[in-house]
Every structure is written in structure tokens, then in C-alpha cells.
Enzyme design. Structure first.
Site, PDB file in Angstrom:
ATOM      1  N   GLY A 520       0.833  -1.192   0.000  1.00  0.00           N
ATOM      2  CA  GLY A 520       0.000   0.000   0.000  1.00  0.00           C
ATOM      3  C   GLY A 520       0.867   1.240   0.000  1.00  0.00           C
ATOM      4  O   GLY A 520       2.104   1.176   0.003  1.00  0.00           O
ATOM      5  N   VAL A 527       4.485   0.990   1.628  1.00  0.00           N
ATOM      6  CA  VAL A 527       4.682  -0.159   2.510  1.00  0.00           C
ATOM      7  C   VAL A 527       4.830  -1.388   1.638  1.00  0.00           C
ATOM      8  O   VAL A 527       4.035  -1.615   0.720  1.00  0.00           O
ATOM      9  CB  VAL A 527       3.511  -0.336   3.490  1.00  0.00           C
ATOM     10  CG1 VAL A 527       3.687  -1.598   4.312  1.00  0.00           C
ATOM     11  CG2 VAL A 527       3.416   0.870   4.407  1.00  0.00           C
ATOM     12  N   LYS A 547       8.156  -0.171   5.859  1.00  0.00           N
ATOM     13  CA  LYS A 547       7.635   1.167   5.574  1.00  0.00           C
ATOM     14  C   LYS A 547       8.789   2.023   5.068  1.00  0.00           C
ATOM     15  O   LYS A 547       9.783   2.216   5.762  1.00  0.00           O
ATOM     16  CB  LYS A 547       7.018   1.744   6.850  1.00  0.00           C
ATOM     17  CG  LYS A 547       6.564   3.190   6.748  1.00  0.00           C
ATOM     18  CD  LYS A 547       5.957   3.621   8.088  1.00  0.00           C
ATOM     19  CE  LYS A 547       5.671   5.105   8.123  1.00  0.00           C
ATOM     20  NZ  LYS A 547       5.078   5.518   9.407  1.00  0.00           N
ATOM     21  N   ASP A 653      -6.496   7.866  17.407  1.00  0.00           N
ATOM     22  CA  ASP A 653      -7.104   7.411  16.148  1.00  0.00           C
ATOM     23  C   ASP A 653      -7.401   5.917  16.225  1.00  0.00           C
ATOM     24  O   ASP A 653      -7.135   5.167  15.281  1.00  0.00           O
ATOM     25  CB  ASP A 653      -6.178   7.714  14.971  1.00  0.00           C
ATOM     26  CG  ASP A 653      -6.885   7.593  13.635  1.00  0.00           C
ATOM     27  OD1 ASP A 653      -6.195   7.531  12.598  1.00  0.00           O
ATOM     28  OD2 ASP A 653      -8.135   7.540  13.610  1.00  0.00           O
TER      29      ASP A 653
END
Length: 799
Positions: A520, A527, A547, A653
Site C-alpha cells: 500500500g 509499505v 515502511k 485514532d
């Protein structure tokens, strides 16, 4: 007689396009070879075609044999035998065709020199039989035997088995044995056919080092041809003497050693039908032995050990002479060995963050019925911060002020200063200095925090897991847009100096990271799924998520290092594990644990009642997750949040999109900063860059940008609602502004259909308007654990 009824070709078949391509190439080659009048003519760069009738009686010495990949032979009635040496030198041969010739016999080892042969066509010859040994070891795709007068015999049972097992199209030709007149009988009706039966008789008594061992191999079957022992693994373990012959073979192992353990002794036998073999392992008993190595610092400290013995010895650890009781912080872990044929086992005594209290003598005792052994090692993990034993009484000394004093009272002097008082004064001064330094750090960190605190956005798109976590010192934190641009959160948020140290971040060599494919992309970068070598001692390589930082500015690099320091500190079974960084060259990389099932939101949707509707024709799970599984998922997320709360970290979050699912329904908190791109509809954009997950936020966070551990509790209640709706978006029927209105006015999400009342009561306890009245994460986790261990009986009468 065996007859072939051709429904295409006998045996393996290449795909139609591939076979058609071969025929086409041969037809085109005919035009090129039309002018050739020799026995064999070249076809293309690596083909040879021998079609002049009656000019060939052997395949030995063919021109250009070393480079041939295709050989086509036709109309050679004098070519009657294919022997061991006939194809010598044809190591590159892939396709062999001998058709409409006089071939009567193919030796069992005829293709010994052609290991790459994949297409074999022997149709329309005079073959009456074909041994299973002939094609053994070949990776054939096509085998064509049609048009041969095959005799019905046990020697062809292997061919019928391939037909029954549908090996690459063998079923397309029916093989039948001729009976009286035109009556044909299936080959399988010959019940006397079968591979040999092999059995090895073992000694009844236990075997010890130095003994002689006699093994006997009994073989039964029709038309036995040969049998023998395979003893390659036993070399050096004992002197071996063979005896006997079919049907009984003997083997004596003289003066056996412990190295014989886990080694295979194999006996095999062959007949016309096939080959059978059986293996056994002789267990040689010997006493336990043990070896200890020096403690090494890894993710956890490790005291390495090796133990040997047969039977496998039991282990017991001692610390400073007393039995060491293992816990989740100190435990024995065995390493998986790549060698399965040895009795020695390797492992570690793992110590999770040991201190000076754990310094001392470690002894490992290994014992089995034949003896025991022990080994000891001194281990020091941390220097003792005290100059004295805190359990001992503090000594008191006296120093007279006046040396001329005539008083000799050893008990008390008016102006004497006891040592204990000095220690107390020293500690008080140290505490004062520490508080002063703390205030300075508090002031500086409020001005230059690099964890997104002074960013213009509360949740900027590039924020990852660490960027959403903050260390709280004085209760809740609030962040207004102007504060985000200005002085930050002075007096409310600080970076604890003891948590951040460059030395604790594990650095991984770039050569040990092999990227496989992209998982992604977020605003920070991409990533990737990758293989990482030499990451864990018990694994040569493992899958990880990498990452990669896209931005190369100095600020981005500083944020990268600060995030790495924070993630290194977060160590919990329900927080995605951070392995380290790679700073060699570019781009900068962070290496995380790979969670194979992706984010929890997608997992819930793919394992819910609407999975087929959402899958769009793809395979789906057999059924939705049950109540016990949903409670287990919720309990794991709660456990991770309890850990963060214990460190006074605020997530800000928390949502199912930011949790990941691994093997065995293991759930961990953490995301790689991609959720704001993938789940953009879950965020409400305020101004230019600020994106708020308002559907998961409590009123105080929406109205005043105040985030605290209590606001995380509210978000967890919404996560619980997501879990029991199988991944639905909170307030999915409302727009963002309508959702804000409902939340600030005190409306609550309705109880999901699959949610028992006890679970909904927990949700409501998380959604109390006053933060102080909400359940603590510890209480939430305890309630969920109790429900997970004994799920309530709940019937969805509306579903």
C-alpha cells in the site's frame, strides 16, 4: 494382448496449443529438410529428423548429439532396441519420438543420460512391455504408447495406476487385456499383481552405546527381483555387516554410538510391478549432557544452551542455588533446528528486560533415566544502582567535631552526622535537580515536539502509529489550530527523556531486506512485503512489512528517528511489533511485524454475514465469526489499549482500520499510515490538511480538540460497535456534519444485532458524556475477558 483405443494419445498430454506448435514446427521443418538426402537431417538449431526408411538401426553416435533438444525417428524397422548407452551424450534432449518402427525393447535404464526428457512418443512400434523403471525419475508431460501390441502382465500395472490417478491425461486411452475371442478384460482384474511387502524387525530390548544391533528385513511378493539396504545416513555411527538374501536380509550394527539416533535405516525391494521401501530408526539410549553459553542481548536477553540425551532429558533451572520458577518474563524457549536427524536440542533462557536483581549464577540441570548433567554461568545484565544492599541495615558512623572532647560515648554525639542522614540529604538534592531538569525538558519539548504535536494538523495524512501516540503528564491534552502552529502543548504533553535513546533502536542491514511486493501507499511513502534475514535467532528469514520514507527533508528524517525511538519502546503482544530501522543509503526503512490478514476492518467485513455481497465473486470465509471469536478480538484490542494507557499514551485514532490481524486470529494495534488514504471517508477534513476521525471521537475532542486516555476509551466503545457489526462504519446512514451533531447532542449508536446486552452495556460505559464517568480501559478489558472466557448465550431473534 493389450490394445490401445486412441482417444487422442496415451499417457501425458501437453496442452493443445503446445502440441499443435510442435506439429507445426515439424511441418515447417519438412520444407527445409526436403533437399536433405542423408539418414538424419537437421531441423532448426537443435532438432534432428530421421525418416529415410530402413537406414537406422541404432541411435548411437548421432551428429550434433550434444546440442539436440528434439529427435524424431520414423520408418526404421531395423531399430529394434533402445539400450543404456544409445542415448549417451544427449543430455539436453527434451523430446524423443520413435514411431512406425520396429522397436521391441526399451531397457529400464535407457533414459539414464536424458534427465530433461519431457515428451516421449513410442507409438506404432512392436513393444510388448515397458518397465516402470524406464520412466522413473523423468518429468514427463507426454507419454504416447498407442499402436503397440502390449501384453497383459503385472509389468504394466504401473501404467494402469497412472490411468486411474488421471496423471496428465493418461485416462484418455483404455488399456485392456485380450481374452477369448474379442472379449477384453481390464488389466486391474489380475489380483496377483502388487509391489513387494517390506518389513524390518527391530530389537526388543533397549539399545545402549557400545551394543551390537541386528536388524532383519523380510520381503514378500511375486517375481521379486532385487532388494538391499540403504545405509548412507549411518556412515561413521557403527560398523555395518550385511547378511542373507531374498526374501530375508540381515544387517548387524557393531559397537553403536549415540550418533545412530535419528538416523534412517532403509530396506527396499523391487519386482515387475514397482518398488517398495521402509525405514526405521534405532534408538540408542545415553545419559544427558548440557552446555551453557554466555548471556547475549537480543530483543530479550538470552542465556543459550544445548542439551543432549536419549530419551530427551527434562530440564530445570536454578538461580543462585534456588529453583528458578519460570514466568512470562523469564522462560525457556527451544529453537527449531534445521537438522531433524539429531537428538541435540538448542534453546535460550529468555529474560525480558532483566535488571540488577537478575544478576547472578544460572544453572541448568538436565536429567534422563541414564544420567544427569549440570552447567552454570554467571550473568550480569545491569550494574547495581546502589552501593549497598537495600535490605541490609544502614551502618552509622560518628565523627566528633572536637577532637579534644573527653566524652567517649559510642552511642551519640551532639554534633555528629550519621551516614543515613547524608544519604537522605543526597537523595533530596538529587530529586530537586531532577525536578529542575524535568521542568526544563517540559518547556523545551513543548516547543519542539517531533511527534506531530506542533504540526498544523491534529491528524495529518502522514501520521502513522507513532505519530498518533502522545505521552500525557497532566491529564488531557487539547490542540487548537492556532496552538498547532504555535507553541504546542506546554504543560500538557511532553516527551519523556528516558524513553528515547538512539542506542535502543535496532539497525538492520539493507542487504538483509529483500522487498517482494507493494502492500500500500500513504502520504509518507510506501509499505512493502519483504523477506528479512538474520532478524531473529530462531529463524533464518521471515516475512516483514517495510515502511519506506518518501520525503528526504531533515525534518522528515528527524521525525523518522523519533518515531523509531518511540516504537522501540512499545513492546506488547497486542501492539504490532517494531523490529528496527534501516538507514543505510535511501530510502529510510522501518521494519514491522507482518500481519498476514491485513487490517481488522476488512477482516471483519470478509468474515461477516455480508461477505459474499462485498466479495464481488471472490472466495469468502465459510461463515461469519461467532460470538466467542468477536469477544476474543475485542479483548485483544482492549489489552493493547490497557498497555498504552499504563504508559499514559493517547492513541487519538483508535479504529478497526488501525488494527491488524495475524495468524490464529491474533489482533494487534498499529497501522502503517495508510488508513487515511484507504479509508478517506472515515475522516472529516477541516481546513487544508487536518483530517479528523470524528465518528470515533467523543464530544470534548470534536468541540475542543481535547484528547486523553478517556477519549481513547470512547473510541474503543466505537471499535467494539464496529466489531459486533462486522466492520460497518459508525453512523453510516449520516453525513459527517450530521454525525457531529448526533455525537455532540448526546445520541448513542444503536445496539448491533449480534451484540449481547452485556457487551452493549460496556459500549455505553465507554460513551459517558463526562470523561471522568467513563469506564477505565482496565475495567473494560476485565469485563471483556470474563465474557470471552464464558460467552453469554445470546439468540438474535431479529436476524
Amino acid at each position: 494382448m493389450l490394445r490401445g483405443q486412441r482417444h487422442g494419445q496415451l499417457g501425458w498430454h501437453r496442452p493443445a496449443a503446445g502440441l499443435g506448435g510442435l506439429v507445426t514446427s515439424l511441418m515447417l521443418a519438412c520444407a527445409c529438410a526436403a533437399s536433405c538426402r542423408e539418414t538424419c537431417c537437421p531441423v532448426g538449431p537443435s532438432g534432428l529428423r530421421c525418416t529415410r526408411a530402413g537406414t537406422l538401426n541404432t541411435l548411437r553416435g548421432l551428429r550434433g548429439a550434444g546440442n539436440l533438444t528434439e529427435l524424431y525417428v520414423e520408418n526404421q524397422r531395423d531399430l529394434q532396441r533402445l539400450e543404456f548407452e544409445d542415448l549417451q551424450g544427449l543430455g539436453e534432449l527434451r523430446s524423443l519420438t520413435i514411431v512406425k518402427s520396429g522397436l521391441r525393447f526399451v531397457a529400464p535404464d535407457a533414459f539414464h543420460f536424458t534427465p530433461r526428457l519431457s515428451h516421449l512418443n513410442l507409438s506404432s512400434n512392436a513393444l510388448e512391455s515397458l518397465s516402470w523403471k524406464t520412466v522413473q525419475g523423468l518429468s514427463l508431460q507426454d507419454l504416447t504408447l498407442s499402436g503397440n501390441p502390449l501384453h497383459c502382465s503385472c509389468a504394466l500395472l504401473w501404467l494402469q495406476r497412472w490411468e486411474q490417478e488421471d496423471l496428465c491425461g493418461v485416462y484418455t486411452q483404455k488399456l485392456q487385456g485380450s481374452g477369448s475371442g474379442d472379449q477384453f478384460l481390464p488389466l486391474g482384474h489380475n489380483n496377483s499383481c502388487g509391489v513387494p511387502s517390506v518389513k524390518i524387525q527391530m530389537p526388543n530390548d533397549s539399545v545402549e552405546v557400545g551394543d551390537d544391533v541386528f536388524l532383519q528385513c523380510q520381503v514378500e511378493g511375486q517375481a521379486l527381483q532385487q532388494a538391499d539396504w540403504i545405509l548412507t545416513e549411518l556412515e561413521g555411527t557403527a560398523t555395518m555387516k550385511k547378511s542373507g538374501d531374498l526374501p530375508s536380509l540381515g544387517l548387524t550394527l557393531v559397537n553403536v554410538t549415540s550418533d545412530l539416533n535419528k538416523k534412517n535405516v532403509t530396506c527396499w525391494a523391487e519386482n515387475d510391478v514397482g518398488r517398495a521401501e521402509v525405514s526405521v530408526q534405532v534408538s540408542v539410549s545415553f545419559p544427558a549432557s548440557v552446555h551453557l553459553g554466555k548471556a547475549v542481548e537480543q530483543h530479550h536477553w538470552c542465556i543459550p544452551f544445548s542439551v543432549d540425551g536419549q530419551p530427551a532429558p527434562s530440564l530445570r533451572w536454578f538461580f543462585n542455588g534456588s529453583v528458578l520458577n519460570e514466568t512470562s518474563f523469564i522462560f525457556t524457549q527451544f529453537l527449531e533446528s534445521a537438522l531433524t536427524n539429531e537428538t541435540m536440542r538448542h534453546g535460550c533462557l529468555r529474560l525480558n528486560q532483566p535488571t540488577h536483581v537478575n544478576n547472578g549464577n544460572y544453572t541448568l540441570l538436565a536429567a534422563n533415566p541414564y544420567g544427569q548433567a549440570a552447567a552454570s554461568i554467571m550473568a550480569a545484565f545491569m550494574d547495581n544502582p546502589f552501593e549497598f544492599n537495600p535490605e541490609d541495615p544502614i551502618p552509622v558512623s560518628f565523627s566528633p567535631v572536637d577532637t579534644n572532647s573527653t566524652s567517649r560515648d559510642p552511642v551519640e554525639k551532639k554534633d555528629e552526622t550519621p551516614f543515613g542522614v547524608s544519604v537522605a540529604v543526597g537523595l533530596a538534592v538529587s530529586a530537586a535537580l531532577f525536578l529542575s531538569a524535568l521542568l526544563l525538558v517540559l518547556n523545551k519539548c513543548g516547543q519542539r515536539s517531533k511527534f506531530g504535536i506542533n504540526r498544523p494538523a491534529v491528524l495529518a495524512p502522514e501520521d502513522g502509529l507513532a505519530m498518533s501516540l502522545h505521552f500525557m503528564t497532566l491529564g488531557g491534552s487539547s490542540l487548537s489550530p492556532t496552538e498547532g502552529k504555535g507553541s504546542g502543548l506546554q504543560g500538557h504533553i511532553m516527551e519523556n527523556p528516558q524513553y528515547f535513546s538512539d542506542t535502543c533502536v535496532h539497525h538492520i542491514k539493507r542487504q538483509d531486506i529483500i522487498l517482494k511486493w507493494e502492500l500500500g501507499e500513504g502520504a509518507f511513502g510506501k509499505v512493502f512485503l519483504a523477506e528479512c534475514y538474520n532478524l531473529l535467532n530462531d529463524q533464518d528469514k521471515m516475512l516483514v512489512a517495510v515502511k519506506a520514507l518518501k520525503e528526504t527533508s531533515e525534518n522528515a528524517r528527524q521525525d523518522f528517528h523519533r518515531e523509531a525511538e518511540l516504537l522501540t519502546m512499545l513492546q506488547h503482544q497486542h501492539i504490532v511489533r517494531f523490529f528496527g530501522v534501516c538507514t543505510e543509503g535511501g530510502p529510510l526503512l522501518m521494519v514491522f511485524e507482518y500481519m498476514r490478514h491485513g487490517d481488522l476492518n476488512r477482516f471483519l467485513r470478509s468474515h461477516g454475514p455480508d461477505a459474499k455481497l462485498l466479495a464481488g465473486g471472490e472466495d469468502v470465509a465459510p461463515g461469519p465469526l461467532g460470538l466467542g471469536q468477536l469477544l476474543a478480538v475485542a479483548s485483544q484490542v482492549a489489552a493493547g489499549m490497557v498497555y498504552l494507557a499504563s504508559l499514559h499514551f493517547v492513541h487519538r485514532d483508535l479504529a478497526t482500520r488501525n488494527c491488524l490481524v495475524g495468524q490464529g486470529l491474533v489482533v494487534k494495534i498499529g497501522d502503517f499510515g495508510m488508513s487515511r488514504d484507504i479509508y478517506s471517508t472515515d475522516y472529516y477534513r477541516v481546513g487544508g490538511r487536518t483530517m479528523l476521525p470524528i465518528r470515533w471521537m467523543p464530544p470534548e475532542s470534536i468541540l475542543y480538540r481535547k484528547f486523553s486516555t478517556e477519549s481513547d476509551v470512547w473510541s474503543f466503545g466505537v471499535v467494539l460497535w464496529e466489531i459486533f457489526t462486522y466492520g460497518k462504519q459508525p453512523w453510516y446512514q449520516l453525513s459527517n456534519t450530521e454525525a457531529i451533531e448526533c455525537i455532540t447532542q448526546g445520541r448513542e449508536l444503536e445496539r448491533p444485532r449480534a451484540c449481547p446486552p452485556d457487551v452493549y452495556a460496556i459500549m455505553r460505559g465507554c460513551w459517558q458524556r463526562e470523561p471522568q464517568q467513563r469506564l477505565s480501559m482496565k475495567d473494560v478489558h476485565a469485563r471483556l475477558q470474563a465474557l470471552a472466557q464464558a460467552p453469554p448465550s445470546y439468540l438474535d431473534v431479529l436476524g
